[in-house]
Motif scaffolding. Sequence first.
Motif, short mmCIF file in Angstrom:
data_model
loop_
_atom_site.label_atom_id
_atom_site.label_comp_id
_atom_site.label_asym_id
_atom_site.label_seq_id
_atom_site.Cartn_x
_atom_site.Cartn_y
_atom_site.Cartn_z
N GLU A 150 41.15 36.55 25.61
CA GLU A 150 41.48 37.88 26.09
C GLU A 150 41.71 37.86 27.59
O GLU A 150 40.81 37.52 28.36
CB GLU A 150 40.37 38.87 25.75
CG GLU A 150 40.23 39.17 24.27
CD GLU A 150 39.18 40.23 23.99
OE1 GLU A 150 38.54 40.71 24.96
OE2 GLU A 150 39.00 40.59 22.81
N ALA A 151 42.94 38.22 28.00
CA ALA A 151 43.28 38.29 29.42
C ALA A 151 43.04 39.70 29.95
O ALA A 151 43.17 40.69 29.21
CB ALA A 151 44.73 37.88 29.65
N SER A 152 42.71 39.81 31.21
CA SER A 152 42.40 41.12 31.81
C SER A 152 43.65 41.93 32.10
O SER A 152 43.54 43.14 32.36
CB SER A 152 41.60 40.92 33.10
OG SER A 152 42.30 40.09 34.01
N ILE A 193 49.29 38.40 32.00
CA ILE A 193 48.65 37.09 31.87
C ILE A 193 48.56 36.77 30.38
O ILE A 193 47.97 37.53 29.61
CB ILE A 193 47.25 37.07 32.50
CG1 ILE A 193 47.31 37.42 33.99
CG2 ILE A 193 46.60 35.70 32.31
CD1 ILE A 193 45.95 37.54 34.65
N LYS A 194 49.17 35.67 29.95
CA LYS A 194 49.16 35.26 28.56
C LYS A 194 48.33 33.98 28.42
O LYS A 194 48.47 33.05 29.21
CB LYS A 194 50.58 35.02 28.05
CG LYS A 194 51.54 36.19 28.24
CD LYS A 194 51.13 37.40 27.41
CE LYS A 194 52.14 38.53 27.56
NZ LYS A 194 51.72 39.75 26.81
N ALA A 195 47.49 33.95 27.40
CA ALA A 195 46.64 32.78 27.16
C ALA A 195 46.72 32.39 25.69
O ALA A 195 46.68 33.24 24.81
CB ALA A 195 45.20 33.05 27.57
N ILE A 206 47.58 28.93 30.27
CA ILE A 206 47.54 30.21 30.98
C ILE A 206 48.90 30.44 31.61
O ILE A 206 49.35 29.65 32.45
CB ILE A 206 46.46 30.22 32.08
CG1 ILE A 206 45.10 29.81 31.52
CG2 ILE A 206 46.40 31.60 32.74
CD1 ILE A 206 44.52 30.77 30.53
N VAL A 264 51.18 33.06 33.83
CA VAL A 264 51.07 34.20 34.74
C VAL A 264 52.46 34.61 35.17
O VAL A 264 53.22 33.81 35.72
CB VAL A 264 50.21 33.86 35.98
CG1 VAL A 264 50.00 35.10 36.83
CG2 VAL A 264 48.87 33.27 35.55
N GLU A 308 41.86 38.23 38.63
CA GLU A 308 41.81 38.53 37.21
C GLU A 308 41.08 37.42 36.46
O GLU A 308 40.53 36.49 37.09
CB GLU A 308 43.22 38.74 36.65
CG GLU A 308 44.03 39.80 37.39
CD GLU A 308 43.46 41.20 37.27
OE1 GLU A 308 42.66 41.44 36.32
OE2 GLU A 308 43.77 42.06 38.10
N TYR A 309 41.10 37.47 35.12
CA TYR A 309 40.36 36.48 34.34
C TYR A 309 40.88 36.42 32.91
O TYR A 309 41.61 37.32 32.45
CB TYR A 309 38.87 36.84 34.32
CG TYR A 309 38.58 38.21 33.74
CD1 TYR A 309 38.47 38.41 32.36
CD2 TYR A 309 38.45 39.32 34.58
CE1 TYR A 309 38.23 39.67 31.83
CE2 TYR A 309 38.21 40.58 34.06
CZ TYR A 309 38.10 40.74 32.69
OH TYR A 309 37.87 41.99 32.17
N VAL A 310 40.49 35.36 32.21
CA VAL A 310 40.70 35.20 30.77
C VAL A 310 39.35 34.90 30.15
O VAL A 310 38.67 33.95 30.55
CB VAL A 310 41.70 34.06 30.46
CG1 VAL A 310 41.78 33.82 28.96
CG2 VAL A 310 43.08 34.39 31.02
N VAL A 361 41.50 33.80 37.36
CA VAL A 361 42.91 33.75 37.79
C VAL A 361 43.01 34.49 39.12
O VAL A 361 43.02 35.73 39.16
CB VAL A 361 43.85 34.38 36.75
CG1 VAL A 361 45.31 34.20 37.17
CG2 VAL A 361 43.63 33.75 35.37
#
Length: 335
Positions: free
Chosen positions: A164-166, A170-172, A189, A191, A202-204, A221
């Motif tokens: 789950e990306a914030s 952002i795709k993970a 990841i 961006v 941000e974060y994943v 991120v």
Amino acid sequence: MKTVFYAFAFLCSMSVPAWAAPKIQFDQMVYDFGKTSQVQNVTGSFKFKNVGDGILKIEVPKPSCGCTIASLKPDTLKAGETGELAFSLNLGQTKALFEKQIAVASNDPETPVVTLTIKADYTPLYNVTPTTVAPQLSAGSKPTNFVVTVARGDGKALKIQRLEASQPWIKAKVVPGGKTNAASAQVSIEVKADGTPRQFNEYVHVYAAGQSNGPVAVIYVYGQVLGDLTLSPEALYWSITRAGVTSADGVENSVARRVTVRSTNGKSFVLKNPRSTIKGLDVELVTKESGKLYEIVVKLNEVPSQTVSGNVTFETSVAAHYKVEVPVVINIFKQ
């Protein structure tokens, strides 16, 4: 009869000395968990006793950080009674050496505050390498990709349930067939440079099968979306330790500050009309490379009597950056 009464009163007064005072004593001052892993928090307790003569009253314990929770029972003890201070330390999700304190205040006249210490050498069950990706993106450019490895430290099989990306830009995803073993996986990841020029944080979150207490790891991120122009630095600061002077001559750190402005896409641009909203700041435009690289030189010629903030502004021929503002802060520290 009066004689017996006075004798009894005298004996009672002797049973509780006027100098009676409480005294707190802990069974240990340091709680060291040593090397620990595969857990998200650790718990323990410090036992204490009132070894004095008076009634001991203890205030609410105060941990040194929000990662520690502490509670005690009871908070009032007669002479000889014992109590317990229980604590819980949240270890987080990254490898770290912990040394946290809990301050315990009481009415003990000799030791009004006791400082307890909790130590732990923590290695998380799930490791992320690298823990942070830091893209520098030009507006409108193609997405930037990074590969991060997530692994279990105990060698058991890892099955990533979801990522789950914030932010939606952002795709993970798990890399199929990545160079891993059963205990690890590779995560891609991506961006994308969406939105206005800015810095982002941000974060994943990584979720694993069989773990229901939230994410098992975090991929951070950090980065920046660049516009057609870049500024370095993006803000200016002065810190003056001598207030009440009117001249900047000889004042520490009163040297000129410089802001470099350059094109990020190679296109030519014009910079003009640099100004300051703060009195006592002189602004000069220096052309380093015509159409590509400029320098704004800002010099402090008059020290304000108190801390002030404002901007250095300038105009450019770039439509998206017609007027640019650079924040300025002059901190005055009075002696």
